[in-house]
Design a protein around this motif. Structure first.
Motif, PDB file in Angstrom:
ATOM      1  N   GLY A 349     -67.458  89.366  37.688  1.00  0.00           N
ATOM      2  CA  GLY A 349     -68.556  88.538  37.213  1.00  0.00           C
ATOM      3  C   GLY A 349     -68.195  87.067  37.149  1.00  0.00           C
ATOM      4  O   GLY A 349     -67.259  86.621  37.809  1.00  0.00           O
ATOM      5  N   PRO A 350     -68.883  86.306  36.280  1.00  0.00           N
ATOM      6  CA  PRO A 350     -69.980  86.762  35.390  1.00  0.00           C
ATOM      7  C   PRO A 350     -71.271  86.984  36.172  1.00  0.00           C
ATOM      8  O   PRO A 350     -71.495  86.362  37.207  1.00  0.00           O
ATOM      9  CB  PRO A 350     -70.102  85.601  34.401  1.00  0.00           C
ATOM     10  CG  PRO A 350     -69.686  84.402  35.191  1.00  0.00           C
ATOM     11  CD  PRO A 350     -68.592  84.867  36.116  1.00  0.00           C
ATOM     12  N   SER A 403     -71.784  87.951  30.570  1.00  0.00           N
ATOM     13  CA  SER A 403     -72.805  88.268  31.567  1.00  0.00           C
ATOM     14  C   SER A 403     -74.118  88.509  30.834  1.00  0.00           C
ATOM     15  O   SER A 403     -74.142  88.662  29.606  1.00  0.00           O
ATOM     16  CB  SER A 403     -72.408  89.504  32.382  1.00  0.00           C
ATOM     17  OG  SER A 403     -71.281  89.240  33.194  1.00  0.00           O
TER      18      SER A 403
END
Length: 475
Positions: A349-350, A403
């Motif tokens: 991620g994010p 996230s």
């Protein structure tokens, strides 16, 4: 009691008469067998996963032709086979089936074929009309005829229930295969197809088998009345690139299979060496879950990664690997990295994710939170109104950038998030400015696959003071 018995006897008689008045219909289909081949040493070989004919030849396998008839709307089927270079006349196959396969009840009133068979055998219509069979060509939207062919292909691989003789030459094994196909038909007719899931279908089977047989005169033309063509192996077009395969003899019944994968070495592995090479390639599994949670469609993701949708589907399902450079591009697009401490790939991620499938969002969450080391919470503004379409959940990981998971309002999966996201912390009220930034970031990240991680990294930079060595906290 006698009145009830007379009622049911009369009802059965009326149903039989009605069935006799209805036109009898058979599906006739011809194709290269999808799961059966001949090998000069092993005889008939069953293939667990379909293989292209050219690839099969590398293993010494020769294709076979499958001919089949199915009673329309019922699980009553008859099959026979020939080598691909020794095709049989359609008329000879049909007459053999109608004379020998008791479950077909002789010739039908209607014989349904596809356009390829019609083009391959222009004289079939007139020849069948001579014995009272009307040949009809299925339309493009007709689903039952191709369904009959698929069912025959799938079931054919299980016909050889024991080793078919010791002679591997092509004549003996194929004769045995045809004999087993006839045995299978006869057995199911004697058994009455017991075990079907529908009582209504079972009743219709019994009504069909009670019909008088319309057996034609069996003659053998010996003259090929059709032209084979590429349409016989149209199923090849949907197959992934071939993978390593190996022969395996089933110790229970002696059948030979061509299995997908690398044959395991037969030497004994020492217990101390069990964990010596424990790393495994789970990139396809991580990719599959991320694609299922990505704001953009799989087709758009594949295009952005420079591959086709089919290649992406083959990779995520484990059917075929990606080209080395294509895989690197896909991993970079989806933020997939190798974690040496875990010995596997993870989603770094994010991300901005969308909760569509419960299992996928749960697996992605476990990956980005290192097993649930986070305090996910839904954010709502302290003042003003929230987004009418979406709810937003921050994945507040420890020591890692956060996230965002978007969930549609009113969707069933939204109510399940507390169970799907480990250590769920409920609702957190944030400033209207921060909330608007989250909504704006998600909108920008959803524009295209490549914008997802980029927009989230910019979002993280704007709030670096809120995350360090502890759980990231919203304003």
């Amino acid at each position: 009691m006698q009145q009830v018995e007379r009622y049911w006897a009369g009802l059965k008689l009326r149903m039989n008469r009605q069935a006799m008045r209805s036109p009898r219909e058979h599906h006739f289909y011809v194709a290269i067998a999808k799961f059966l081949f001949h090998h000069p040493e092993h005889g008939i070989v069953s293939v667990r996963d379909p293989i292209k004919i050219n690839d099969a030849e590398k293993y010494g396998l020769s294709p076979l032709i499958l001919y089949g008839l199915t009673v329309a709307g019922l699980p009553i089927r008859w099959m026979t086979f020939t080598p691909v270079d020794q095709p049989r006349a359609f008329q000879d196959v049909l007459l053999e089936a109608w004379c020998n396969a008791k479950g077909l009840r002789g010739r039908p009133d209607i014989l349904l074929i596809n356009r390829h068979l019609a083009a391959a055998s222009p004289e079939l219509v007139s020849e069948m009309a001579k014995i009272g069979v009307q040949v009809e060509v299925a339309g493009a939207k007709e689903k039952s005829l191709p369904g009959s062919l698929r069912s025959a292909q799938d079931s054919s691989r299980w016909l050889l229930r024991k080793h078919a003789g010791k002679d591997p030459s092509i004549t003996g094994p194929i004769q045995d295969l045809c004999q087993y196909a006839q045995y299978d038909h006869d057995f199911r007719v004697r058994d009455g197809h017991k075990g079907v899931n529908s009582r209504e279908v079972e009743n219709r089977i019994q009504q069909w088998l009670a019909l008088p047989a319309q057996v034609p005169e069996q003659t053998v033309t010996g003259v090929l009345d059709w032209e084979p063509g590429p349409w016989m192996s149209s199923w090849e077009s949907s197959l992934p690139p071939d993978q390593p395969r190996y022969f395996n003899i089933d110790g229970f019944d002696g059948r030979t299979w061509l299995l997908t994968g690398e044959k395991e070495p037969e030497e004994i592995i020492e217990e101390d060496d069990f964990w010596a090479d424990s790393d495994y390639d789970n990139a396809a599994e991580i990719t599959k879950n991320l694609v299922a949670c990505w704001p953009n469609s799989p087709a758009v993701i594949a295009k952005c990664a420079g591959i086709t949708l089919r290649e992406l589907q083959w990779f995520t399902s484990g059917k075929a690997p990606l080209d080395r450079h294509a895989r690197f591009d896909l991993e970079d697009l989806l933020g997939i990295e190798y974690d040496e401490s875990m010995g596997s790939y993870v989603g770094a991620g994010p991300y901005v994710l969308v909760a569509h499938k419960p299992q996928a969002i749960k697996e992605v969450y476990v990956s980005i939170s290192k097993g649930g080391d986070a305090r996910p919470c839904e954010i709502v503004p302290r003042q003003g109104t929230a987004d009418p379409s979406w709810r937003y959940v921050l994945i507040n990981t420890y020591g890692e950038p956060p996230s965002i998971v978007m969930t549609p309002r009113g969707a069933k999966i939204t109510e399940r998030l507390p169970d799907l996201l480990m250590n769920y912390a409920g609702i957190t009220h944030v400033s209207p400015e921060f909330y608007r930034d989250v909504v704006s970031t998600c909108a920008q990240a959803c524009r295209e696959p490549a914008a997802n991680i980029r927009e989230m990294k910019d979002f993280v930079k704007r709030y670096e003071a809120h995350w360090a060595d502890c759980a990231w906290q919203p304003e």
